[in-house]
Write a protein that holds these residues in place. Sequence first.
Motif, PDB file in Angstrom:
ATOM      1  N   LYS A   1     -73.294  84.453  75.052  1.00  0.00           N
ATOM      2  CA  LYS A   1     -73.962  85.642  76.013  1.00  0.00           C
ATOM      3  C   LYS A   1     -74.468  86.704  75.267  1.00  0.00           C
ATOM      4  O   LYS A   1     -75.423  87.195  75.548  1.00  0.00           O
ATOM      5  N   LEU A   2     -73.576  87.014  74.129  1.00  0.00           N
ATOM      6  CA  LEU A   2     -74.272  88.228  73.396  1.00  0.00           C
ATOM      7  C   LEU A   2     -75.369  87.968  72.775  1.00  0.00           C
ATOM      8  O   LEU A   2     -76.358  88.898  72.878  1.00  0.00           O
ATOM      9  N   ILE A   3     -75.502  86.616  72.301  1.00  0.00           N
ATOM     10  CA  ILE A   3     -76.901  86.437  71.654  1.00  0.00           C
ATOM     11  C   ILE A   3     -77.972  86.630  72.695  1.00  0.00           C
ATOM     12  O   ILE A   3     -79.050  86.979  72.382  1.00  0.00           O
ATOM     13  N   ASP A   4     -77.825  86.035  73.818  1.00  0.00           N
ATOM     14  CA  ASP A   4     -78.828  85.913  74.929  1.00  0.00           C
ATOM     15  C   ASP A   4     -78.952  87.198  75.346  1.00  0.00           C
ATOM     16  O   ASP A   4     -80.334  87.662  75.448  1.00  0.00           O
ATOM     17  N   ASP A   5     -78.067  87.764  75.762  1.00  0.00           N
ATOM     18  CA  ASP A   5     -78.231  89.247  76.464  1.00  0.00           C
ATOM     19  C   ASP A   5     -78.897  90.205  75.433  1.00  0.00           C
ATOM     20  O   ASP A   5     -79.645  91.242  75.784  1.00  0.00           O
TER      21      ASP A   5
ATOM     22  N   LEU B   1     -73.735  86.634  62.610  1.00  0.00           N
ATOM     23  CA  LEU B   1     -75.110  87.056  62.922  1.00  0.00           C
ATOM     24  C   LEU B   1     -75.160  87.839  63.969  1.00  0.00           C
ATOM     25  O   LEU B   1     -75.903  89.081  63.752  1.00  0.00           O
ATOM     26  N   ILE B   2     -74.241  88.086  64.809  1.00  0.00           N
ATOM     27  CA  ILE B   2     -74.244  89.106  66.133  1.00  0.00           C
ATOM     28  C   ILE B   2     -73.667  90.333  65.108  1.00  0.00           C
ATOM     29  O   ILE B   2     -74.308  91.611  65.370  1.00  0.00           O
ATOM     30  N   GLU B   3     -72.326  90.399  64.622  1.00  0.00           N
ATOM     31  CA  GLU B   3     -72.271  91.513  63.838  1.00  0.00           C
ATOM     32  C   GLU B   3     -73.210  92.323  62.865  1.00  0.00           C
ATOM     33  O   GLU B   3     -73.362  93.370  63.033  1.00  0.00           O
TER      34      GLU B   3
END
Length: 520
Positions: free
Chosen positions: A132-136, A113-115
């Motif tokens: 953290k990546l999802i939130d930030d 999902l992030i990629e």
Amino acid sequence: MAEEKKQPNPKGNNKNDIIMTIASKRGFFYPSAEIYGAKAGFWTYGHLGTRLKHGWENLWRNFFLGLSKSYFEIDDCNIMPKKVFEGSGHLKHFNDPLTECSKCHFRFRADQLIEDAMHTNVGGLDENALTKLIDDNKLLCPRCGSNLMHVRWFNMMFEMKVGATGEDIMYLRPESAQSPYLAFKREFEALRKKIPFGLAVIGKAFRNEISPRQGFFRLREFTQAELQIFFDPDKINEAENWDFVKNYKLRLCLAKDLKEEKITEITCEEANKELKIPKFYAYNMAKVQQFYLEILGMPAEKFRLRELDEKERAFYNKLHFDIELNMDTLGGFKEVAGVHYRTNHDLGGHQECSGENLEVVIGDKRFIPHVLELSFGVDRNVWALMDLFYKEETERTLFTFPASVAPIEVAVYPLVNKDNIPEYSNEVYERLGKEFKVFMDDSGSIGRRYRRQDEIGTPFGVTIDYDSLNDNTATLRDRDSMKQVRVNVNDLIPKLKKIIAKELEFEKAGTLVVKAAKEE
Ligand code: ATP
């Protein structure tokens, strides 16, 4: 009859949709249990797809088992005891990161999902870093736009209860590799206690993938072709046929160059000296590359060996390069296989868990052999054939499969269904069928029949007409150039063999035919 005017891209669909439509309509593959509403990640191979898959598997088998006199194939069960996966570490470590939508509760593979959202590689990050990546980056549920929950680990093993009372917990194997490790002791003894030796398996693997998206690429039940080579770690810098590959140039994408997607073309000798890639490993990389470029005939620029750094690769892999192919349908380079140096992790784990001694004694040395694994996903490679060999021309779409994998190698076309032409065509069909995969295509205009066979990638066609009855000749048609030559029927088999082996140019195989427009 009028020529069939095919519009290759009738609805402006993308390449993925077009290939999927051809695949399901023509019998390559389609969702399994479709009439009951199919489940994602499960597919049926149709009559053409089964042949394409077997064609690829046979090439793989001949090529990789042919690399050494001490490489053999075994076959094993898909369902295995729980203990096997305690020994292999899968029950503990075979996890993917999962995030769930707080509202619709749809689950996603967090790294993918992030990629997808950020176009960056996040392989190897832990659950906190992914969260953290999802939130930030304020990433939301792609389905309903709500917040995503904290990332957690999800084990991908399929568990089952075996026996009348379900007393035994067993698992579907998540990789075919475990079979050679379990068979190691028996085969080492049976093969006269020598290493290196290799055990291959072409068989099913099962993973409960969180999001089996990308159609045919990420499946829950799939086939792997894997070769486990057991060797002495002290000899990793030796390769029997090194001289044959030392000047061969590898196409590497080193971990440090991944962002720029830079390719380093470097000989095996240079890879060994400058990058410290051991000879045995570099030799196998070269063989894998040759399989793709020379045996399958894929364009070099579509191929790369991508290095995985320490963060990305499994903790037990000392060296790991993925084989990636650049596929339009998947938006770039994607993994289809891997070359893994798994050390003694697997045999060591099974020795500890089973209590069985898996050491060998060679000369005065006692040790657990190390493993170099060549691991291929067959279905991903089948998809790659569909992607890389798909071609659109003004008048037709075609797959330019090499004859060795094409589901049908030669189609036989009786020009008309009367006047002894069907009988004569049958005779030719029977004769060709002893050497090639043949198909009798006898309905519709000849132009329409050519298009139909082009669309499924049949490299050659043989048309039987009235002249054939008089002079025993037939028209041989080449799929890619659409050229036709007139050939004596008795010469068809040897000439086709030579054309396929690239020992004879198609145009020189007979008298060139000037085509009537209606035939193409
Ligand atoms: P990915 O990173 O894409 O999940 P992986 O690195 O976990 O794959 P391996 O465990 O190395 O894959 O498996 C070896 C090969 O098996 C892969 O290179 C791929 O071709 C194939 N494979 C793995 N998972 C799947 C899957 N879910 N569907 C189809 N093929 C798969």
